[in-house]
Design an enzyme around this catalytic site. Structure first.
Site, mmCIF file in Angstrom:
data_model
loop_
_atom_site.group_PDB
_atom_site.id
_atom_site.type_symbol
_atom_site.label_atom_id
_atom_site.label_comp_id
_atom_site.label_asym_id
_atom_site.label_seq_id
_atom_site.Cartn_x
_atom_site.Cartn_y
_atom_site.Cartn_z
ATOM 1 N N GLY A 99 0.471 24.413 4.408
ATOM 2 C CA GLY A 99 1.103 25.473 3.632
ATOM 3 C C GLY A 99 2.178 24.844 2.764
ATOM 4 O O GLY A 99 1.923 23.841 2.117
ATOM 5 N N SER A 131 -2.175 18.671 6.266
ATOM 6 C CA SER A 131 -1.474 18.916 5.003
ATOM 7 C C SER A 131 0.045 18.871 5.226
ATOM 8 O O SER A 131 0.569 17.809 5.575
ATOM 9 C CB SER A 131 -1.973 20.233 4.400
ATOM 10 O OG SER A 131 -1.596 20.342 3.059
ATOM 11 N N ALA A 132 0.766 19.957 5.074
ATOM 12 C CA ALA A 132 2.214 19.943 5.325
ATOM 13 C C ALA A 132 2.536 19.414 6.722
ATOM 14 O O ALA A 132 3.545 18.729 6.921
ATOM 15 C CB ALA A 132 2.788 21.345 5.152
ATOM 16 N N HIS A 168 -4.027 15.497 0.416
ATOM 17 C CA HIS A 168 -4.832 16.001 -0.724
ATOM 18 C C HIS A 168 -4.807 14.996 -1.875
ATOM 19 O O HIS A 168 -4.815 15.405 -3.044
ATOM 20 C CB HIS A 168 -4.292 17.340 -1.263
ATOM 21 C CG HIS A 168 -4.231 18.464 -0.286
ATOM 22 N ND1 HIS A 168 -5.263 19.356 -0.097
ATOM 23 C CD2 HIS A 168 -3.244 18.871 0.571
ATOM 24 C CE1 HIS A 168 -4.906 20.257 0.804
ATOM 25 N NE2 HIS A 168 -3.693 19.978 1.232
ATOM 26 N N GLU A 203 -8.847 14.210 0.506
ATOM 27 C CA GLU A 203 -9.398 15.345 1.263
ATOM 28 C C GLU A 203 -10.619 14.892 2.057
ATOM 29 O O GLU A 203 -11.414 14.080 1.592
ATOM 30 C CB GLU A 203 -9.735 16.499 0.311
ATOM 31 C CG GLU A 203 -8.476 17.080 -0.336
ATOM 32 C CD GLU A 203 -8.703 18.412 -1.039
ATOM 33 O OE1 GLU A 203 -9.857 18.736 -1.359
ATOM 34 O OE2 GLU A 203 -7.703 19.132 -1.258
#
Lengths: 247, 247
Positions: A99, A131-132, A168, A203
């Site tokens: 997020g 991700s985060a 990413h 990714e």
């Protein structure tokens, strides 16, 4: 450091279902460490619904719990706890979803969770982030791609690996668009942080860190950036332990 | 507020020469206000050369000076000045170029230039910014697209317009890439900053602010985001004064 980390670039590949590609890796990783249930930290997910941040955390927990249940693990979210530090201290494993990294960092700092989670990780408790959730495992959150939607107390993060991840990671801009490429952004970072190492994690890739060993899993190489040196690519299967050496 | 601002989304469209598309607008704007020379602030441009930040500022000044000379304006860079606040106080006009918004914000804060530039702008001195230079005209730098390569003292900026600009606004991600879209990022921002207004300023667009009037110039509409409302598009030529009203 006695750490067990699964650091995932992205939850979901384009046109796939949510958490489709990494779920078997999450299952194997948590099973290997004998985990039966996990504490989920949803603080990066501020906007899954337009009904406000708390509702968004509810929805995020529900979405991830469903998948973890299919994998055979219990999951509950820290946002339901009154004593969040105790929740971390009692956790069997910790999962931080993706997020917005600024919001996640801000919440972890505000509630004193950076220190608590770091202490748990150093005792070997399995940690999964995507991700985060991978960004906050780094010394700082500085190589995030996210928009600064709020102001954290500082950019300092868990610091359980000695390098920066850019999740990413991608090579090109959209056709016809002229903003900086990801590589240009990372080179800017290195210009003002010359001792840092940045790993561009594409990714569909993830890093597994167990003590002082690190392996890459996925279909694509990582791209490693250091100030004043040519960027280098490393394939899945190559030895990556050297990236943990400066810790 | 007695302000004269030219806020440009991007220096350069894909496949065009540097500052090609906005140069006639810069010329008309500065000429209209009787400007003969300008103070250039290169602090966003940290990585035009790999020889370090200072050399990068030299190169940035040279690149922009050449173009401003062709347009008929003198230009020198603030990084050559010992007393940077005096340089701002003495300036006939101020130009802030693009690059990294975190580094720019950090430098402006560190040298006390936010207050000095804001004071000049409120006395009507013409201000031109592109990309990061447009972002810092906003209340905060929070809707930048840039990577946090350093930690500013805060995210507070010049605050000479009452809304946030997202420069280089674009509608889609690269094909096959799954990170958040720009719109998703802006909606995250609005979720935790509910009173804010964000203007998505597409490449090839600029805003001219003169006192309490604002006009859009360019080939594409702007996209205006508010919490809990449908995003709205406004075309070049439509009245945009309402966006200045909350100041």
């Amino acid at each position: 450091m006695n750490r067990n980390l699964l650091l995932i670039s992205n939850s979901t590949n384009a046109s796939e279902e949510y958490l489709a590609w990494p779920r078997s890796y999450i299952k194997d990783f948590l099973s290997k460490h004998g985990v039966t249930k996990t504490l989920f930290i949803p603080f990066a997910g501020v906007n899954l619904t337009h009904d406000g941040v708390e509702k968004s955390f509810d929805l995020y927990e529900e979405r991830v719990r469903k998948i973890f249940k299919e994998l055979g693990f219990g999951l509950h979210s820290i946002h339901r706890e009154l004593d969040v530090v105790k929740a971390v201290n009692d956790a069997e494993s910790i999962v931080i979803g993706g997020g917005n990294t600024f919001y996640l960092t801000s919440m972890l700092q505000k509630f004193g969770l950076m220190e608590a989670i770091r202490a748990k990780i150093s005792r070997g408790i399995p940690y999964v982030g995507w991700s985060a959730g991978s960004n906050v495992a780094c010394p700082t959150m500085m190589t995030t791609n996210d928009m600064p939607i709020c102001e954290p107390l500082s950019f300092n993060c868990l610091n359980v690996i000695p390098f920066q991840i850019n999740p990413h990671y991608l090579d090109a801009n959209p056709a016809g668009h002229a903003g900086e490429t990801r590589e240009q952004r990372i080179l800017e970072y290195l210009t003002v942080n010359r001792d840092a190492i940045v790993v561009g994690l594409r990714e569909g890739d993830l890093l597994t860190v167990e003590g002082d060993t690190m392996t890459l899993t996925g279909k694509r190489p990582i791209r490693v950036f250091r100030f004043g040196k040519e960027a280098q690519e490393f394939q899945p299967g190559e030895n990556l332990d050297f990236l943990l050496k400066t810790s």
